[in-house]
Design an enzyme around this catalytic site. Structure first.
Site, short mmCIF file in Angstrom:
data_model
loop_
_atom_site.label_atom_id
_atom_site.label_comp_id
_atom_site.label_asym_id
_atom_site.label_seq_id
_atom_site.Cartn_x
_atom_site.Cartn_y
_atom_site.Cartn_z
N TYR A 114 4.76 -6.75 -16.38
CA TYR A 114 3.58 -7.11 -15.44
C TYR A 114 2.44 -7.81 -16.00
O TYR A 114 2.13 -8.61 -15.52
CB TYR A 114 3.01 -5.43 -15.00
CG TYR A 114 1.73 -5.52 -14.59
CD1 TYR A 114 1.38 -5.76 -13.04
CD2 TYR A 114 0.38 -5.05 -15.15
CE1 TYR A 114 0.26 -5.84 -12.70
CE2 TYR A 114 -0.51 -5.14 -14.52
CZ TYR A 114 -0.90 -5.32 -13.35
OH TYR A 114 -2.14 -5.49 -12.79
N ASP A 139 1.47 -13.48 2.84
CA ASP A 139 2.47 -13.07 1.87
C ASP A 139 2.63 -14.03 0.62
O ASP A 139 2.53 -14.86 1.02
CB ASP A 139 3.95 -12.94 2.52
CG ASP A 139 4.89 -12.13 1.40
OD1 ASP A 139 4.78 -12.25 0.04
OD2 ASP A 139 5.59 -11.25 1.77
N1 NAP Z 1 -5.96 -0.85 -9.78
C1 NAP Z 1 -6.21 -0.81 -11.28
O1 NAP Z 1 -6.52 -0.05 -11.86
C2 NAP Z 1 -6.20 -2.40 -11.60
C3 NAP Z 1 -6.22 -2.52 -13.11
C4 NAP Z 1 -6.42 -3.87 -13.48
C5 NAP Z 1 -6.39 -5.07 -12.71
N2 NAP Z 1 -6.33 -4.86 -11.55
C6 NAP Z 1 -6.08 -5.92 -10.59
O2 NAP Z 1 -6.82 -5.99 -9.67
C7 NAP Z 1 -6.39 -6.63 -8.51
C8 NAP Z 1 -6.49 -5.53 -6.96
O3 NAP Z 1 -5.85 -4.67 -7.42
P1 NAP Z 1 -5.97 -3.40 -6.66
O4 NAP Z 1 -5.91 -2.02 -7.44
O5 NAP Z 1 -7.07 -3.48 -5.54
O6 NAP Z 1 -4.64 -3.42 -5.69
P2 NAP Z 1 -3.63 -2.37 -5.00
O7 NAP Z 1 -4.58 -1.18 -4.59
O8 NAP Z 1 -2.49 -1.99 -5.86
O9 NAP Z 1 -3.04 -2.97 -3.63
C9 NAP Z 1 -2.44 -4.11 -3.72
C10 NAP Z 1 -2.55 -5.22 -2.64
O10 NAP Z 1 -1.85 -6.19 -2.90
C11 NAP Z 1 -1.46 -6.63 -1.80
N3 NAP Z 1 -0.08 -7.39 -2.14
C12 NAP Z 1 1.18 -6.91 -2.63
N4 NAP Z 1 2.24 -7.67 -2.72
C13 NAP Z 1 1.63 -8.69 -1.70
C14 NAP Z 1 2.22 -9.78 -1.32
N5 NAP Z 1 3.49 -10.21 -1.70
N6 NAP Z 1 1.46 -10.74 -0.71
C15 NAP Z 1 0.33 -10.44 -0.35
N7 NAP Z 1 -0.41 -9.43 -0.64
C16 NAP Z 1 0.03 -8.61 -1.43
C17 NAP Z 1 -1.22 -5.57 -0.80
O11 NAP Z 1 -0.93 -5.85 0.40
P3 NAP Z 1 -1.35 -4.84 1.56
O12 NAP Z 1 -2.85 -5.04 2.15
O13 NAP Z 1 -0.48 -5.67 2.54
O14 NAP Z 1 -0.80 -3.47 1.40
C18 NAP Z 1 -2.67 -4.70 -1.32
O15 NAP Z 1 -3.65 -5.23 -0.55
C19 NAP Z 1 -5.11 -7.19 -8.78
O16 NAP Z 1 -5.02 -8.27 -9.27
C20 NAP Z 1 -4.66 -6.23 -10.14
O17 NAP Z 1 -3.79 -6.85 -10.96
C21 NAP Z 1 -5.99 -3.52 -10.81
#
Ligand code: NAP
Length: 298
Positions: A128, A39
């Site tokens: 955010y 976490d």
């Molecule tokens: N999705 C997009 O379109 C997008 C766009 C721009 C930037 N990003 C960036 O890309 C990166 C990856 O995003 P994603 O879309 O792959 O993420 P996601 O699908 O939204 O999943 C969120 C992840 O964060 C983990 N998480 C949330 N709270 C947490 C905490 N307190 N401690 C540890 N882990 C935690 C979750 O853990 P669990 O495995 O336990 O569920 C999950 O693996 C992020 O930095 C995000 O800001 C994403």
């Protein structure tokens, strides 16, 4: 070549799952933990995860990604997206571990008429975006050798993305209201995963002086409206749900959090310095829609 040991914060998220799949192909030893075992708001859990997994590199794919909810829960967004990365960066530096952090196009205000480069000044419009920008700054302060990647409009067959959301909405709605005036660079999560592994390899081999910001973005440019229409057409072609798309402006949509109208990131530096390549949009779309339809649940 040193066998790579990578630890990833995030297990069930989109990038985390794509990394799991990519590491298998690349014969990389990957340890993953999300909120259950690492976490970001729990420094002791982070240090225990780091000491147990003894990685060469940590990839932080964990994030509080609820844009609208963050407007009324800025404290949680900052705890996960700013203070968590600060602690992680401090720990990585103390234990001699390379760090690859992840951030977002939402650090920009969207007023630029062309894709954002690593040199452009951030100006987040949302809670955010402010929390992610604070995380970028904290990582750079605590671990100057760390890489912070920025990504935009990530999609794939994994977890919850705009693909699974649109297909899910189309199951129950004949028509979807989608914004027509936001433009971005949709990028396939498996490509991001491969790029992250390439960066990890380069960092461990010391082949480049690579630190600071790096945009990981495909050259594909489209509006949310274009993207939704393409998803619906592909879903219908594969026998999945279909809905008509009704264009709306961002102003009329009136979401709680402001998004950058121009979310385009330039991936030129990553391509030039690391030879990062991107799956063609149509191929990535077909795989993503097929994966979402195959797993049901939408
Ligand atoms: N999705 C997009 O379109 C997008 C766009 C721009 C930037 N990003 C960036 O890309 C990166 C990856 O995003 P994603 O879309 O792959 O993420 P996601 O699908 O939204 O999943 C969120 C992840 O964060 C983990 N998480 C949330 N709270 C947490 C905490 N307190 N401690 C540890 N882990 C935690 C979750 O853990 P669990 O495995 O336990 O569920 C999950 O693996 C992020 O930095 C995000 O800001 C994403």
């Amino acid at each position: 070549m040193t066998p790579l040991r990578i630890a990833c914060i995030g297990k069930h998220g989109q990038t985390a799952q794509a990394l799991h799949a990519a590491a298998g192909y690349a014969s990389i030893e990957l340890r993953q933990a999300g909120r259950d075992g690492a976490d970001l708001t729990d420094p002791e859990a982070l240090e225990a995860f780091l000491l147990q997994s003894k990685p060469h590199v940590i990839i932080n794919a964990g994030s509080y990604n609820f844009l609208d909810r963050a407007e009324t829960d800025e404290a949680t967004a900052f705890a996960v997206n700013a203070e968590g990365p600060r602690t992680l960066a401090r720990l990585c530096r103390r234990h001699g571990v390379e760090l690859i952090h992840m951030s977002t196009d939402c650090v920009f205000d969207g007023a630029k008429p062309s894709p954002y480069t690593e040199e452009d000044d951030p100006g987040p419009l949302s809670a955010y975006g402010r929390s992610k920008r604070a995380g970028e700054i904290a990582v750079a302060q605590e671990h100057p050798e760390a890489i912070t990647t920025r990504v935009c409009w990530v999609f794939s067959e994994f977890a919850d993305s705009f693909i699974s959301k649109a297909i899910g909405w189309a199951r129950t709605q004949a028509s979807l209201r989608i914004v027509s005036d936001q433009i971005g660079t949709p990028t396939y999560a498996p490509d991001i995963a491969l790029a992250l592994l390439r960066i990890a390899r380069v960092k461990v081999d010391g082949a480049h002086d690579l630190h600071g910001l790096l945009h990981l973005a495909s050259p594909e440019v489209m509006t949310r409206l274009d993207m939704a229409r393409a998803i619906m057409a592909e879903s219908r072609r594969q026998g999945g749900p279909f809905a008509e798309i009704e264009p709306v402006t961002t102003a009329a949509f009136n979401a709680p959090a402001r998004r950058p109208l121009n979310a385009r990131l330039s991936g030129a530096r990553a391509s030039e310095r690391l030879g990062i390549t991107w799956t063609p949009w149509q191929t990535a779309l077909e795989r993503s829609v097929a994966g979402v339809l195959a797993r049901g649940g939408w």
